[in-house]
Design an enzyme around this catalytic site. Structure first.
Site, PDB file in Angstrom:
ATOM      1  N   GLN A 110       0.601  -1.434  -0.189  1.00 24.85           N
ATOM      2  CA  GLN A 110      -0.474  -0.016   0.395  1.00 24.85           C
ATOM      3  C   GLN A 110       1.291   1.011   0.294  1.00 24.85           C
ATOM      4  O   GLN A 110       2.051   1.068   0.026  1.00 24.85           O
ATOM      5  CB  GLN A 110      -1.195  -0.356   1.275  1.00 24.85           C
ATOM      6  N   HIS A 112       0.167   5.632   0.919  1.00 29.14           N
ATOM      7  CA  HIS A 112      -0.855   6.994   1.696  1.00 29.14           C
ATOM      8  C   HIS A 112      -0.414   8.087   1.029  1.00 29.14           C
ATOM      9  O   HIS A 112       0.808   8.376   0.837  1.00 29.14           O
ATOM     10  CB  HIS A 112      -0.888   6.506   3.706  1.00 29.14           C
ATOM     11  N   GLU A 137       3.668   6.905   8.457  1.00 34.46           N
ATOM     12  CA  GLU A 137       3.879   6.397   9.162  1.00 34.46           C
ATOM     13  C   GLU A 137       5.071   5.716   9.931  1.00 34.46           C
ATOM     14  O   GLU A 137       6.292   6.105   9.431  1.00 34.46           O
ATOM     15  CB  GLU A 137       2.696   5.103   8.835  1.00 34.46           C
ATOM     16  N   HIS A 276       4.847   0.069   0.368  1.00 28.65           N
ATOM     17  CA  HIS A 276       5.328  -0.747   1.452  1.00 28.65           C
ATOM     18  C   HIS A 276       3.683  -1.558   1.891  1.00 28.65           C
ATOM     19  O   HIS A 276       3.822  -1.679   1.500  1.00 28.65           O
ATOM     20  CB  HIS A 276       5.344   0.649   2.847  1.00 28.65           C
ATOM     21  N   ARG A 295      -4.244   0.668  -2.110  1.00 30.98           N
ATOM     22  CA  ARG A 295      -3.622  -0.487  -1.859  1.00 30.98           C
ATOM     23  C   ARG A 295      -3.007  -0.802  -3.767  1.00 30.98           C
ATOM     24  O   ARG A 295      -3.215  -0.470  -4.270  1.00 30.98           O
ATOM     25  CB  ARG A 295      -4.969  -1.588  -1.601  1.00 30.98           C
TER      26      ARG A 295
END
Length: 423
Positions: A110, A112, A137, A276, A295
């Site tokens: 996925q 972001h 993240e 990642h 995704r």
């Protein structure tokens, strides 16, 4: 007596199917250590521990002097606890979600979106993109932790194109040849060629992907049975991914993305638009408060291929370059600081030897959440002297500008992680 601004929390556990089972899970072990009444079901997965104010896992307050039941309710009525800059910058909300993850089977590949794209996607398709925020993240390994992160150096991808004909077939000869030719060119040409190759893979017909994957699985299985080592093309990992996600296009992503195995204490930072996937292991994770995920594979869920191929960062880097290194504190010899290039969160790791009898958690102009991974202490603050016993798995909310004294109750090393927002 002053109202308490430091208090223990009971945090939500998420039992997603990819989590480690029962007491094999660090999430379950932390839960069992911190709560003597916790019943760990050995046949159920314990995937994530959520420490924060997210609506799907708002932490409960374990202090009967406080009338509010949850952390989000308390923060709403005690805005100064966030810290002056944090309160103003993030509209009176805790800007991060702190987690522990225990991964048994891979999570989806996925990426972001950045804030600009998140706002656009949320307007266009709120059913897939539920908010307008970015979601950087960071993962810090608690046990050996395996993941995919960012595009490999082009030289490595070209080597896989030579060694894995099924991979080259899906990319197509023209795109593969062009990638080889641009290896020595400028970064823009490399990124454009890499995007073309990845897009060819992602836009392949499902039937063709399944055919090529079956051919590759058969070839690796036969070679392995004959005693040949297939690790130069990640044979064991490919077979494992195919067993878990048969026919999934994400199985081929291992030839595009860096494979990292983090040792405990090592970290990776996942900025916007970086592809990642977490594959296996236990980690501490912190992120901005968002549920936006685009995704790319290893998933039965919706894959937005056009958005994915357009948004990704096609800057190759080595697996070594994907490691995020902490800095040692100048003020505290036991403190390491993981401070990513985003305003939403910072993680602090504290390792105190058992020979120390007392340790002071320094005050910050930010609300913070502290997790005890190892050790047993009695916590107290200058404003409220009521002691708070904390042991492995214990979670403590610390309001802005509050210091906490930790008295070690046994001569064992402490390992503490603390999430905060350093503006």
């Amino acid at each position: 007596m002053a109202a308490p601004r430091v208090f223990p929390l009971s945090c939500a556990v998420q039992q997603y199917a990819w989590g480690k089972m029962g007491s094999n899970s660090e999430v379950a072990r932390l839960l069992a250590s911190s709560d003597p009444l916790a019943q760990i079901a050995e046949d159920k997965p314990y995937a994530e521990l959520w420490m924060g104010t997210h609506p799907r896992g708002d932490a409960k307050i374990l202090d009967n002097r406080i009338s509010q039941k949850t952390l989000s309710q308390w923060i709403a009525e005690n805005q100064d606890s966030l810290g002056s800059k944090v309160k103003d910058t993030f509209n009176g909300n805790l800007p991060f979600l702190f987690k522990v993850l225990s991964v048994e089977t891979p999570l989806s590949i996925q990426a972001h979106p950045n804030k600009e794209l998140a706002e656009k996607l949320h307007l266009q398709a709120p059913q897939h993109y539920p908010d307008a925020n970015h979601k950087p993240e960071m993962a810090i390994a608690l046990t050996p932790f395996q993941g995919l992160c960012g595009f490999r150096p082009v030289e490595e991808i070209v080597t896989f194109l030579k060694k894995v004909p099924e991979f080259q077939f899906l990319i197509g000869d023209e795109a593969a040849t062009h990638l080889k030719q641009t290896m020595s060119h400028d970064s823009q040409a490399v990124a454009s060629s890499l995007q073309s190759c990845f897009s060819h893979l992602m836009k392949s017909e499902k039937k063709v992907v399944v055919e090529q994957l079956n051919l590759l699985v058969k070839r690796i299985s036969q070679q392995a049975a004959a005693g040949n080592n297939m690790e130069d093309i990640f044979g064991e990992l490919l077979l494992q991914l195919h067993q878990q996600y048969p026919g999934d296009i994400g199985c081929f992503a291992i030839y595009f993305l860096n494979l990292l195995t983090l040792k405990p204490g090592e970290a990776m930072f996942l900025e916007a638009n970086v592809p990642h996937a977490y594959l296996k292991g236990d980690c501490v994770e912190c992120m901005a408060c968002s549920d936006n995920t685009v995704r790319a594979g290893l998933t039965p869920k919706f894959i937005d291929v056009p958005t994915l191929c357009e948004m990704l960062s096609y800057t190759p880097s080595s697996s070594k370059d994907r490691l995020f290194l902490p800095t040692r504190s100048q003020e505290d010899p036991y403190l390491s600081i993981y401070d990513p290039p985003v305003p939403d969160f910072t993680i602090m790791k504290t390792e105190v030897p058992g020979s120390v009898t007392e340790y002071k958690v320094l005050a910050l102009d930010s609300a913070s959440i502290l997790l005890m991974v190892q050790g047993t202490v009695i916590a107290s603050t200058p404003t409220t002297q009521t002691p708070i016993p904390l042991q492995r798995g214990g979670v403590l909310f610390i309001g802005a500008n509050e210091s906490v004294s930790l008295k070690l109750t046994e001569p064992k090393d402490l390992l503490i992680f603390r999430a905060c927002c350093l503006l």
